[in-house]
Design an enzyme around this catalytic site. Structure first.
Site, PDB file in Angstrom:
ATOM      1  N   LYS A   1      -2.537   4.510   1.033  1.00 57.35           N
ATOM      2  CA  LYS A   1      -2.400   4.519  -0.431  1.00 57.35           C
ATOM      3  C   LYS A   1      -3.757   4.256  -1.063  1.00 57.35           C
ATOM      4  CE  LYS A   1      -0.114   1.769  -4.064  1.00 57.35           C
ATOM      5  NZ  LYS A   1       0.882   0.700  -4.324  1.00 57.35           N
TER       6      LYS A   1
ATOM      7  N   LYS B   1       0.047   8.084  -0.372  1.00 62.47           N
ATOM      8  CA  LYS B   1       0.524   7.716  -1.702  1.00 62.47           C
ATOM      9  C   LYS B   1      -0.652   7.673  -2.673  1.00 62.47           C
ATOM     10  CE  LYS B   1       2.858   4.012  -4.297  1.00 62.47           C
ATOM     11  NZ  LYS B   1       3.682   2.783  -4.194  1.00 62.47           N
TER      12      LYS B   1
ATOM     13  N   ASP C   1       4.048  -2.626   0.079  1.00 61.68           N
ATOM     14  CA  ASP C   1       2.723  -2.059  -0.171  1.00 61.68           C
ATOM     15  C   ASP C   1       1.691  -3.169   0.002  1.00 61.68           C
ATOM     16  OD1 ASP C   1       4.549  -0.136  -1.159  1.00 61.68           O
ATOM     17  OD2 ASP C   1       3.086   0.625  -2.592  1.00 61.68           O
TER      18      ASP C   1
END
Length: 237
Positions: free
Chosen positions: A156, A185, A94
């Site tokens: 995300k 996400k 991430d």
């Protein structure tokens, strides 16, 4: 839509990222992840080898963060972080995009930064964190386009460390501005079953949260209640 307990668990990346976590605190969180059967944990880079060892055989994947939490490290540093994370056993990454560059309109530089991380990831999942609380809708759309063009697997919302977090509106906006091959996400402020379901309904397929036990206990209670009343054949929320 309705979701079973297992479906929600399979969408959760359990976050173990607080800077003051001791090894004992990390272990407690890893055990929660294993107990509740979440998809993965997202740990601090220095915790990857320990997490991999402790979660061996549980089916819980180990992910980590890159350029966290501000996104301002150099591209070369992010690439080095990726290589070390993979060597240590991480399976998902991430990364925080360079927020200042995005806000400066330096979209080509943002895309190149992401592309270098994707290349270094060598086929492993890369999720790009926008930090949406800093961005207007135009910047979010541009971040979506740069991430997709660079080959990212997910976009995300947030790190959880900048105030604010995922909103239904931002999830919908992100979902509408990436193609079908890019997933979304929701992370930041996802701390209840109702919120988790709202994010999934809005188009998220993964949830970043440190409240996995709370969310999944709520989901299990709903499942058990529905099963006890015979309201549905396959109890779900």
């Amino acid at each position: 839509m309705t979701y079973t307990h297992d479906q929600i668990a399979a969408a959760i990346d359990h976050a173990i990222l607080k800077p003051d976590f001791t090894r004992a605190a990390v272990d407690a969180e890893l055990d929660i992840a294993a107990q509740w059967g979440v998809f993965s944990v997202c740990v601090r880079p220095s915790d990857i080898p320990h997490a991999v060892e402790r979660l061996a055989g549980t089916g819980v994947a180990v992910g980590t963060v890159i350029g966290f939490p501000h996104g301002t490290t150099s591209t070369a540093t992010k690439v080095a972080e990726v290589r070390q994370a993979l060597a240590d056993g991480a399976s998902e990454l991430d990364m925080v995009l360079n927020i200042g560059w995005l806000l400066s309109g330096m979209d080509s530089e943002v895309e190149a930064d992401i592309r270098a991380v994707v290349a270094a990831a060598d086929g492993h999942i890369v999720k790009v964190i926008f930090e949406t609380s800093y961005l207007d809708d135009d910047a979010i759309v541009r971040a979506c386009r740069a991430s997709e063009a660079a080959g990212a697997d997910f976009v995300k919302t947030s790190t959880g460390f900048a105030g604010g977090g995922a909103t239904v509106e931002h999830i919908r906006l992100m979902r509408a501005n990436v193609g079908e091959t890019v997933q979304v996400k929701a992370s930041g402020g996802v701390r209840s079953l109702d919120t988790a379901v709202a994010m999934l309904d809005a188009g998220a397929t993964r949830l970043g949260t440190s409240a996995s036990a709370t969310i999944l206990a709520e989901a299990r209670a709903v499942d058990e209640g529905a099963a006890a009343t015979g309201a549905v054949d396959d109890s779900s929320y």
